[in-house]
Design a protein around this motif. Sequence first.
Motif, mmCIF file in Angstrom:
data_model
loop_
_atom_site.group_PDB
_atom_site.id
_atom_site.type_symbol
_atom_site.label_atom_id
_atom_site.label_comp_id
_atom_site.label_asym_id
_atom_site.label_seq_id
_atom_site.Cartn_x
_atom_site.Cartn_y
_atom_site.Cartn_z
ATOM 1 N N LEU A 37 0.866 -1.170 0.000
ATOM 2 C CA LEU A 37 0.000 0.000 0.000
ATOM 3 C C LEU A 37 0.905 1.222 0.000
ATOM 4 O O LEU A 37 1.724 1.405 0.906
ATOM 5 N N TRP A 38 0.763 2.045 -1.043
ATOM 6 C CA TRP A 38 1.548 3.270 -1.192
ATOM 7 C C TRP A 38 0.692 4.448 -0.757
ATOM 8 O O TRP A 38 -0.358 4.705 -1.348
ATOM 9 N N LEU A 39 1.129 5.154 0.272
ATOM 10 C CA LEU A 39 0.355 6.247 0.853
ATOM 11 C C LEU A 39 0.828 7.579 0.297
ATOM 12 O O LEU A 39 1.931 8.048 0.611
ATOM 13 N N GLY A 40 -0.006 8.193 -0.532
ATOM 14 C CA GLY A 40 0.346 9.453 -1.151
ATOM 15 C C GLY A 40 0.458 10.582 -0.149
ATOM 16 O O GLY A 40 -0.356 10.692 0.767
ATOM 17 N N ALA A 41 1.489 11.429 -0.324
ATOM 18 C CA ALA A 41 1.720 12.609 0.513
ATOM 19 C C ALA A 41 1.728 12.243 2.000
ATOM 20 O O ALA A 41 0.993 12.804 2.804
ATOM 21 N N SER A 42 2.595 11.320 2.344
ATOM 22 C CA SER A 42 2.657 10.828 3.722
ATOM 23 C C SER A 42 3.252 11.869 4.666
ATOM 24 O O SER A 42 4.224 12.546 4.327
ATOM 25 N N ALA A 43 2.694 11.958 5.861
ATOM 26 C CA ALA A 43 3.243 12.833 6.890
ATOM 27 C C ALA A 43 4.516 12.210 7.460
ATOM 28 O O ALA A 43 4.596 10.992 7.635
ATOM 29 N N PRO A 44 5.512 13.010 7.780
ATOM 30 C CA PRO A 44 6.799 12.463 8.214
ATOM 31 C C PRO A 44 6.781 11.810 9.592
ATOM 32 O O PRO A 44 7.715 11.071 9.933
ATOM 33 N N GLU A 45 5.748 12.040 10.367
ATOM 34 C CA GLU A 45 5.687 11.394 11.685
ATOM 35 C C GLU A 45 5.468 9.889 11.566
ATOM 36 O O GLU A 45 5.730 9.143 12.506
ATOM 37 N N LEU A 46 4.956 9.431 10.415
ATOM 38 C CA LEU A 46 4.757 8.005 10.097
ATOM 39 C C LEU A 46 3.733 7.325 11.016
ATOM 40 O O LEU A 46 3.729 6.094 11.129
ATOM 41 N N ARG A 47 2.859 8.107 11.616
ATOM 42 C CA ARG A 47 1.817 7.493 12.459
ATOM 43 C C ARG A 47 0.830 6.695 11.608
ATOM 44 O O ARG A 47 0.411 5.597 12.001
ATOM 45 N N GLN A 48 0.456 7.233 10.460
ATOM 46 C CA GLN A 48 -0.516 6.531 9.621
ATOM 47 C C GLN A 48 0.038 5.208 9.081
ATOM 48 O O GLN A 48 -0.659 4.185 9.159
ATOM 49 N N PRO A 49 1.259 5.161 8.534
ATOM 50 C CA PRO A 49 1.795 3.854 8.145
ATOM 51 C C PRO A 49 1.813 2.851 9.293
ATOM 52 O O PRO A 49 1.498 1.667 9.098
ATOM 53 N N ALA A 50 2.151 3.311 10.500
ATOM 54 C CA ALA A 50 2.179 2.402 11.652
ATOM 55 C C ALA A 50 0.792 1.842 11.931
ATOM 56 O O ALA A 50 0.633 0.639 12.220
ATOM 57 N N GLN A 51 -0.229 2.686 11.845
ATOM 58 C CA GLN A 51 -1.597 2.226 12.110
ATOM 59 C C GLN A 51 -2.042 1.193 11.075
ATOM 60 O O GLN A 51 -2.697 0.194 11.425
ATOM 61 N N LEU A 52 -1.685 1.411 9.804
ATOM 62 C CA LEU A 52 -2.126 0.496 8.755
ATOM 63 C C LEU A 52 -1.299 -0.790 8.759
ATOM 64 O O LEU A 52 -1.815 -1.854 8.409
ATOM 65 N N LEU A 53 -0.052 -0.709 9.168
ATOM 66 C CA LEU A 53 0.724 -1.932 9.365
ATOM 67 C C LEU A 53 0.132 -2.763 10.505
ATOM 68 O O LEU A 53 0.070 -3.992 10.421
ATOM 69 N N ALA A 54 -0.318 -2.093 11.547
ATOM 70 C CA ALA A 54 -0.918 -2.806 12.679
ATOM 71 C C ALA A 54 -2.199 -3.511 12.281
ATOM 72 O O ALA A 54 -2.553 -4.557 12.854
#
Length: 292
Positions: A37-54
């Motif tokens: 899953l490629w998240l467009g315009a990701s925020a640098p805090e990386l909270r959203q990738p962590a949530q979706l990985l979880a």
Amino acid sequence: MTPTLGRVGIWSPSFAWNTPDAAEAAAELDELGYGALWLGASAPELRQPAQLLAASRRMVVATAIVNVWATEATALAAAFHEVARTYPDRLLLGLGASHAPSVAALGRTYTRPLRYLAGFLDTLDTAPEPVPAGSRVLAALRPKALALAATRSAGAHPYLVTPEHTEFARGTLGAGPLLVPEQKVILETDPATAWALARHNLSYYLALPNYVRSLRMVGFSDDELTEGGSDRLVDALYAWGTVDEVAKRITEHHAAGADHVAVQVVSAGTDVHARTGQPARAQWRALAEVLL
């Protein structure tokens, strides 16, 4: 080590995941078998990738991209490792120099962007916890950016491109580096409806000079790059029609040298101008039946 992506993934703007069903949608993508899953315009805090990985078990989550003007490299490296320790080999850090209007909105001056990006990579290399080159990819369209991606990262993630650009990018990168083009698809068989959706989406990108220069490079004239784009431009950038018809475009990218294709569904439900939308779950299911 570079995460294993598989042949096909989904590209989706990060703003589309601010919905109550985000975790459920990520779990479904994982179950369908998409590699990333490629998240467009990701925020640098990386909270959203962590949530979706979880919320998922197997698939990679990649940032597409983190704007290097919007964060400090040492802070990003620390955020990367915080997530990667919990989800090893499943986080891929996509980075890029963004666009002049986006950087100006941050109060920064967009000068010598590739040099700035290279310096950012230097700091990632020397951070207290360095980010390995194999754990990052670069947004790259033209020769100098592609060369930087080939030498300083796992490879390139070109956006708003055609299979002809993929062939050019593979020739520039050489045989080794990862090549992950993004491809927009519209599951709509009526030409007028498909073109209207495409032109509304495309008008956002035609206001960004980096994309305009890239499209000129692959043979589109200035006349084709105004007023929502020519029919030829729209058809080249947006694969539309039935699932089987759009799947042919993905095959063309692979034949041109892509390792993995990040498929972005464009629909009336997501608007890049207004930054509103939701996960395109029905379309992802339909595509999975053919692509996976």
